[in-house]
Design a protein around this motif. Structure first.
Motif, PDB file in Angstrom:
ATOM      1  N   PHE A 173       0.841  -1.204   0.000  1.00 24.51           N
ATOM      2  CA  PHE A 173       0.000   0.000   0.000  1.00 24.51           C
ATOM      3  C   PHE A 173       0.875   1.253   0.000  1.00 24.51           C
ATOM      4  O   PHE A 173       0.648   2.192  -0.772  1.00 24.51           O
ATOM      5  N   GLU A 174       1.884   1.255   0.865  1.00 22.12           N
ATOM      6  CA  GLU A 174       2.768   2.423   0.955  1.00 22.12           C
ATOM      7  C   GLU A 174       3.584   2.621  -0.323  1.00 22.12           C
ATOM      8  O   GLU A 174       3.837   3.753  -0.746  1.00 22.12           O
ATOM      9  N   MET A 175       4.004   1.518  -0.937  1.00 24.43           N
ATOM     10  CA  MET A 175       4.776   1.613  -2.182  1.00 24.43           C
ATOM     11  C   MET A 175       3.958   2.270  -3.290  1.00 24.43           C
ATOM     12  O   MET A 175       4.413   3.201  -3.965  1.00 24.43           O
ATOM     13  N   PHE A 176       2.729   1.781  -3.466  1.00 22.22           N
ATOM     14  CA  PHE A 176       1.874   2.331  -4.525  1.00 22.22           C
ATOM     15  C   PHE A 176       1.420   3.759  -4.184  1.00 22.22           C
ATOM     16  O   PHE A 176       1.203   4.579  -5.086  1.00 22.22           O
ATOM     17  N   LYS A 177       1.292   4.039  -2.905  1.00 19.41           N
ATOM     18  CA  LYS A 177       0.964   5.404  -2.484  1.00 19.41           C
ATOM     19  C   LYS A 177       2.082   6.360  -2.888  1.00 19.41           C
ATOM     20  O   LYS A 177       1.829   7.482  -3.358  1.00 19.41           O
ATOM     21  N   ARG A 178       3.332   5.926  -2.743  1.00 17.88           N
ATOM     22  CA  ARG A 178       4.469   6.752  -3.168  1.00 17.88           C
ATOM     23  C   ARG A 178       4.468   6.924  -4.680  1.00 17.88           C
ATOM     24  O   ARG A 178       4.853   7.985  -5.201  1.00 17.88           O
ATOM     25  N   ASP A 179       4.036   5.890  -5.408  1.00 13.97           N
ATOM     26  CA  ASP A 179       3.961   5.998  -6.864  1.00 13.97           C
ATOM     27  C   ASP A 179       2.979   7.089  -7.277  1.00 13.97           C
ATOM     28  O   ASP A 179       3.233   7.843  -8.230  1.00 13.97           O
ATOM     29  N   ARG A 180       1.851   7.178  -6.584  1.00 11.88           N
ATOM     30  CA  ARG A 180       0.883   8.243  -6.881  1.00 11.88           C
ATOM     31  C   ARG A 180       1.509   9.618  -6.646  1.00 11.88           C
ATOM     32  O   ARG A 180       1.286  10.564  -7.416  1.00 11.88           O
ATOM     33  N   SER A 181       2.296   9.712  -5.606  1.00  7.55           N
ATOM     34  CA  SER A 181       2.977  10.969  -5.312  1.00  7.55           C
ATOM     35  C   SER A 181       3.979  11.321  -6.406  1.00  7.55           C
ATOM     36  O   SER A 181       4.099  12.485  -6.810  1.00  7.55           O
ATOM     37  N   ARG A 182       4.673  10.313  -6.918  1.00 10.76           N
ATOM     38  CA  ARG A 182       5.637  10.539  -8.002  1.00 10.76           C
ATOM     39  C   ARG A 182       4.925  11.004  -9.272  1.00 10.76           C
ATOM     40  O   ARG A 182       5.409  11.882  -9.982  1.00 10.76           O
ATOM     41  N   LEU A 183       3.792  10.382  -9.566  1.00 11.79           N
ATOM     42  CA  LEU A 183       3.026  10.789 -10.745  1.00 11.79           C
ATOM     43  C   LEU A 183       2.539  12.227 -10.611  1.00 11.79           C
ATOM     44  O   LEU A 183       2.584  13.001 -11.568  1.00 11.79           O
ATOM     45  N   ALA A 184       2.075  12.589  -9.427  1.00 14.85           N
ATOM     46  CA  ALA A 184       1.600  13.956  -9.193  1.00 14.85           C
ATOM     47  C   ALA A 184       2.740  14.949  -9.371  1.00 14.85           C
ATOM     48  O   ALA A 184       2.565  16.041  -9.934  1.00 14.85           O
ATOM     49  N   ASP A 185       3.927  14.581  -8.916  1.00 16.49           N
ATOM     50  CA  ASP A 185       5.090  15.452  -9.061  1.00 16.49           C
ATOM     51  C   ASP A 185       5.473  15.604 -10.524  1.00 16.49           C
ATOM     52  O   ASP A 185       5.811  16.700 -10.984  1.00 16.49           O
ATOM     53  N   THR A 186       5.400  14.496 -11.265  1.00 17.75           N
ATOM     54  CA  THR A 186       5.705  14.543 -12.700  1.00 17.75           C
ATOM     55  C   THR A 186       4.733  15.449 -13.432  1.00 17.75           C
ATOM     56  O   THR A 186       5.131  16.264 -14.278  1.00 17.75           O
ATOM     57  N   LYS A 187       3.452  15.325 -13.113  1.00 20.07           N
ATOM     58  CA  LYS A 187       2.440  16.169 -13.754  1.00 20.07           C
ATOM     59  C   LYS A 187       2.698  17.642 -13.460  1.00 20.07           C
ATOM     60  O   LYS A 187       2.587  18.500 -14.351  1.00 20.07           O
ATOM     61  N   LYS A 188       3.062  17.946 -12.218  1.00 21.09           N
ATOM     62  CA  LYS A 188       3.338  19.333 -11.844  1.00 21.09           C
ATOM     63  C   LYS A 188       4.517  19.882 -12.642  1.00 21.09           C
ATOM     64  O   LYS A 188       4.515  21.028 -13.083  1.00 21.09           O
ATOM     65  N   ARG A 189       5.543  19.059 -12.849  1.00 22.90           N
ATOM     66  CA  ARG A 189       6.740  19.497 -13.562  1.00 22.90           C
ATOM     67  C   ARG A 189       6.475  19.731 -15.043  1.00 22.90           C
ATOM     68  O   ARG A 189       7.054  20.629 -15.651  1.00 22.90           O
ATOM     69  N   LEU A 190       5.605  18.908 -15.653  1.00 20.81           N
ATOM     70  CA  LEU A 190       5.411  19.002 -17.102  1.00 20.81           C
ATOM     71  C   LEU A 190       4.267  19.927 -17.508  1.00 20.81           C
ATOM     72  O   LEU A 190       4.152  20.291 -18.682  1.00 20.81           O
ATOM     73  N   ASN A 191       3.436  20.332 -16.555  1.00 18.14           N
ATOM     74  CA  ASN A 191       2.193  21.023 -16.916  1.00 18.14           C
ATOM     75  C   ASN A 191       2.388  22.515 -17.209  1.00 18.14           C
ATOM     76  O   ASN A 191       1.699  23.376 -16.664  1.00 18.14           O
TER      77      ASN A 191
END
Length: 219
Positions: A173-191
């Motif tokens: 659960f914690e691993m996939f939760k961190r993945d969501r955080s990484r995706l959100a960070d990626t979106k913020k960087r590219l948007n």
């Protein structure tokens, strides 16, 4: 062939060179983003008085028709076009005539490619995030149902300490939760919207980059 380059050459391009440069086989999946970006660009050109309202409506109508025909299978991708940009533009000109040629005013292939890629990745991040959210909800349900289901915890492939199944699934659960955080960070960087950058350092046309960025949902 609908080439976007080659003006300096006097002889016809060898087919092998054309095949090497062609990307339609890959970037055809960007058709929705390419058309959406073009619609926003056309609207901005009209807002700035670079296109008339009539020209804008003609272009938007043509682009909507192309999008619908691709989605319902009436319009197929043809290998005679080098990439998705030339495919869309050529079909627009076929349907609407010379007004279709005005769509590319104040726009470079460079920022068009960058725009399509950013929008595509942003859309894919959204899809992946929804799937991850569903996965987390499923893991949480398993955890809640197994608070007292005991199992051995392992370290270096050896039984180490007793844990619960909920504890074990909680690690994932914690691993996939961190993945969501990484995706959100990626979106913020590219948007951030690249439209208006041009081939290198902008254009002499009075573009409204803020309007285009807002229309397309960029920060």
């Amino acid at each position: 062939m609908a080439q976007l380059w080659g003006g300096r050459f006097t002889k016809e391009t060898d087919q092998l060179v054309y095949n090497f440069n062609a990307s339609l086989g890959f970037d055809q999946k960007l058709y929705k983003q390419d058309i959406t970006g073009s619609m926003a660009h056309a609207s901005m050109l009209a807002k700035q008085g670079i296109l008339t309202e009539e020209e804008k409506e003609e272009i938007l109508d043509g682009l909507k028709g192309i999008l619908e025909d691709i989605q319902n299978g009436k319009l197929e991708f043809s290998p005679e076009y080098e990439d998705i940009h030339s495919f869309v533009e050529a079909n627009l000109i076929d349907r609407k005539g010379d007004v279709g040629k005005k769509l590319h005013t104040g726009r470079s292939r460079n920022d068009q490619v960058a725009l399509d890629m950013k929008m595509y990745v942003r859309d894919e991040i959204g899809e992946a995030d929804l799937l991850l959210k569903e996965l987390l909800e499923s893991l949480l349900k398993i955890m809640e149902e197994n608070l007292h289901t005991y199992m051995p915890g392992f370290t270096h492939l050896q039984k180490a300490q007793p844990v619960t199944l909920a504890h074990h699934f909680g690690a994932y659960f914690e691993m996939f939760k961190r993945d969501r955080s990484r995706l959100a960070d990626t979106k913020k960087r590219l948007n951030l919207c690249p439209l208006g950058s041009g081939a290198l350092a902008g254009t002499t046309y009075p573009l409204d980059r803020e309007y285009t960025a807002k229309t397309l949902g960029f920060d």
